[in-house]
Design a protein around this motif. Structure first.
Motif, PDB file in Angstrom:
ATOM      1  N   PRO A  36       0.852  -1.196   0.000  1.00 24.03           N
ATOM      2  CA  PRO A  36       0.000   0.000   0.000  1.00 24.03           C
ATOM      3  C   PRO A  36       0.889   1.248   0.000  1.00 24.03           C
ATOM      4  N   GLY A  37       0.543   2.186  -0.814  1.00 20.02           N
ATOM      5  CA  GLY A  37       1.326   3.419  -0.894  1.00 20.02           C
ATOM      6  C   GLY A  37       1.221   4.033  -2.256  1.00 20.02           C
ATOM      7  N   GLY A  38       1.973   5.096  -2.451  1.00 22.68           N
ATOM      8  CA  GLY A  38       1.951   5.750  -3.744  1.00 22.68           C
ATOM      9  C   GLY A  38       2.599   7.118  -3.705  1.00 22.68           C
ATOM     10  N   GLY A  39       2.426   7.828  -4.793  1.00 24.08           N
ATOM     11  CA  GLY A  39       3.097   9.097  -5.012  1.00 24.08           C
ATOM     12  C   GLY A  39       2.736  10.168  -4.007  1.00 24.08           C
ATOM     13  N   MET A  40       3.745  10.951  -3.673  1.00 25.56           N
ATOM     14  CA  MET A  40       3.548  12.083  -2.778  1.00 25.56           C
ATOM     15  C   MET A  40       2.983  13.257  -3.561  1.00 25.56           C
ATOM     16  N   ASP A  41       2.083  13.987  -2.931  1.00 24.53           N
ATOM     17  CA  ASP A  41       1.598  15.239  -3.497  1.00 24.53           C
ATOM     18  C   ASP A  41       2.649  16.322  -3.244  1.00 24.53           C
ATOM     19  N   HIS A  42       2.688  17.329  -4.105  1.00 25.13           N
ATOM     20  CA  HIS A  42       3.648  18.420  -3.937  1.00 25.13           C
ATOM     21  C   HIS A  42       3.466  19.056  -2.561  1.00 25.13           C
ATOM     22  N   GLY A  43       4.554  19.194  -1.821  1.00 28.88           N
ATOM     23  CA  GLY A  43       4.513  19.803  -0.499  1.00 28.88           C
ATOM     24  C   GLY A  43       4.157  18.851   0.629  1.00 28.88           C
ATOM     25  N   GLU A  44       3.822  17.612   0.297  1.00 23.57           N
ATOM     26  CA  GLU A  44       3.425  16.641   1.306  1.00 23.57           C
ATOM     27  C   GLU A  44       4.661  15.984   1.914  1.00 23.57           C
ATOM     28  N   GLU A  45       4.611  15.761   3.217  1.00 26.04           N
ATOM     29  CA  GLU A  45       5.671  15.033   3.903  1.00 26.04           C
ATOM     30  C   GLU A  45       5.530  13.539   3.615  1.00 26.04           C
ATOM     31  N   PRO A  46       6.643  12.794   3.508  1.00 24.23           N
ATOM     32  CA  PRO A  46       6.555  11.359   3.243  1.00 24.23           C
ATOM     33  C   PRO A  46       5.709  10.600   4.261  1.00 24.23           C
ATOM     34  N   VAL A  47       5.827  10.928   5.539  1.00 26.56           N
ATOM     35  CA  VAL A  47       5.041  10.235   6.566  1.00 26.56           C
ATOM     36  C   VAL A  47       3.546  10.478   6.340  1.00 26.56           C
ATOM     37  N   GLN A  48       3.176  11.703   6.004  1.00 30.25           N
ATOM     38  CA  GLN A  48       1.775  12.007   5.711  1.00 30.25           C
ATOM     39  C   GLN A  48       1.312  11.250   4.480  1.00 30.25           C
ATOM     40  N   ALA A  49       2.178  11.143   3.477  1.00 33.89           N
ATOM     41  CA  ALA A  49       1.816  10.451   2.237  1.00 33.89           C
ATOM     42  C   ALA A  49       1.522   8.977   2.489  1.00 33.89           C
ATOM     43  N   VAL A  50       2.359   8.305   3.272  1.00 35.81           N
ATOM     44  CA  VAL A  50       2.132   6.873   3.502  1.00 35.81           C
ATOM     45  C   VAL A  50       0.858   6.662   4.311  1.00 35.81           C
ATOM     46  N   VAL A  51       0.585   7.532   5.283  1.00 31.67           N
ATOM     47  CA  VAL A  51      -0.653   7.419   6.068  1.00 31.67           C
ATOM     48  C   VAL A  51      -1.868   7.611   5.155  1.00 31.67           C
ATOM     49  N   ARG A  52      -1.827   8.621   4.298  1.00 27.99           N
ATOM     50  CA  ARG A  52      -2.937   8.900   3.373  1.00 27.99           C
ATOM     51  C   ARG A  52      -3.147   7.739   2.414  1.00 27.99           C
ATOM     52  N   GLU A  53      -2.063   7.241   1.841  1.00 27.71           N
ATOM     53  CA  GLU A  53      -2.162   6.179   0.846  1.00 27.71           C
ATOM     54  C   GLU A  53      -2.679   4.870   1.453  1.00 27.71           C
ATOM     55  N   VAL A  54      -2.224   4.527   2.657  1.00 28.76           N
ATOM     56  CA  VAL A  54      -2.718   3.302   3.297  1.00 28.76           C
ATOM     57  C   VAL A  54      -4.223   3.410   3.505  1.00 28.76           C
ATOM     58  N   GLU A  55      -4.684   4.548   3.980  1.00 31.40           N
ATOM     59  CA  GLU A  55      -6.120   4.699   4.186  1.00 31.40           C
ATOM     60  C   GLU A  55      -6.888   4.657   2.864  1.00 31.40           C
ATOM     61  N   GLU A  56      -6.390   5.336   1.839  1.00 33.70           N
ATOM     62  CA  GLU A  56      -7.066   5.343   0.542  1.00 33.70           C
ATOM     63  C   GLU A  56      -7.175   3.940  -0.041  1.00 33.70           C
ATOM     64  N   GLU A  57      -6.105   3.157   0.057  1.00 37.98           N
ATOM     65  CA  GLU A  57      -6.052   1.873  -0.627  1.00 37.98           C
ATOM     66  C   GLU A  57      -6.580   0.695   0.191  1.00 37.98           C
ATOM     67  N   THR A  58      -6.617   0.838   1.537  1.00 39.16           N
ATOM     68  CA  THR A  58      -7.006  -0.317   2.358  1.00 39.16           C
ATOM     69  C   THR A  58      -8.120  -0.026   3.361  1.00 39.16           C
ATOM     70  N   GLY A  59      -8.378   1.244   3.656  1.00 42.44           N
ATOM     71  CA  GLY A  59      -9.368   1.599   4.663  1.00 42.44           C
ATOM     72  C   GLY A  59      -8.814   1.709   6.070  1.00 42.44           C
ATOM     73  N   TYR A  60      -7.578   1.297   6.273  1.00 45.28           N
ATOM     74  CA  TYR A  60      -6.981   1.320   7.604  1.00 45.28           C
ATOM     75  C   TYR A  60      -6.296   2.652   7.902  1.00 45.28           C
ATOM     76  N   LEU A  61      -6.316   3.028   9.171  1.00 49.35           N
ATOM     77  CA  LEU A  61      -5.515   4.143   9.662  1.00 49.35           C
ATOM     78  C   LEU A  61      -4.187   3.550  10.110  1.00 49.35           C
ATOM     79  N   ALA A  62      -3.095   4.167   9.704  1.00 49.54           N
ATOM     80  CA  ALA A  62      -1.774   3.612   9.977  1.00 49.54           C
ATOM     81  C   ALA A  62      -0.868   4.654  10.607  1.00 49.54           C
ATOM     82  N   GLU A  63       0.078   4.148  11.375  1.00 47.99           N
ATOM     83  CA  GLU A  63       1.103   4.991  11.975  1.00 47.99           C
ATOM     84  C   GLU A  63       2.464   4.414  11.608  1.00 47.99           C
ATOM     85  N   PRO A  64       3.306   5.180  10.908  1.00 46.13           N
ATOM     86  CA  PRO A  64       4.659   4.694  10.625  1.00 46.13           C
ATOM     87  C   PRO A  64       5.440   4.548  11.926  1.00 46.13           C
TER      88      PRO A  64
END
Length: 155
Positions: A36-64
């Motif tokens: 689960p994951g994907g491309g970062m939006d411009h200005g987005e922090e990597p940690v925020q991107a992985v949290v957003r992508e996990v939720e978008e693709e799986t429905g889960y809330l995640a914490e790196p």
């Protein structure tokens, strides 16, 4: 030559003896499992991107919890109108723990299915190489965050 750089963040989420994967649908309709994951939006922090992508693709809330490593791929391509191109993908890979949400499939995105898979069956799945790289980083935890699967010194 046209050059393209894509920076993305991905999650390795292991629960017991299972890993959470999302099924990626390529433009040609081919389906393969990925982290689960994907491309970062411009200005987005990597940690925020992985949290957003996990939720978008799986429905889960995640914490790196751990930065496992950074992987880089490079591929050439030919565009009928733009000519040759050079693509580089920089993939930031985190271990994550789930903090909420529930399993669901993404709609209208680049994946169509999310599922837990026993670790022992992953090698039999149709998958992208990023799954193997992520699992190698998770298992080996190399000090410099580079998978032995992509290290030229091992090839």
């Amino acid at each position: 030559m046209q050059q393209e750089l894509r920076v993305a963040a991905y999650a390795v989420c292991v629960r017991g003896d299972e890993i959470l994967l999302a099924r990626w649908v390529a433009k040609d309709g081919t389906k393969r499992w990925t982290l689960p994951g994907g491309g970062m939006d411009h200005g987005e922090e990597p940690v925020q991107a992985v949290v957003r992508e996990v939720e978008e693709e799986t429905g889960y809330l995640a914490e790196p919890t751990v930065l496992l490593g950074i992987d880089s791929i490079r591929r050439g391509w030919i565009n009928r109108f733009a000519g040759p191109g050079d693509f580089q993908g920089l993939r930031i890979i985190y271990e994550v723990r789930l903090t909420g949400g529930s399993l669901r499939n993404e709609t209208g995105g680049s994946t169509d299915l999310a599922a837990w898979h026993p670790l022992g069956t992953v090698t039999a799945l149709p998958r992208v190489e990023l799954v193997d790289i992520g699992l190698d980083l998770w298992r080996e935890r190399p000090p410099v965050g580079r998978s032995r699967l992509t290290d030229p010194a091992n090839g």
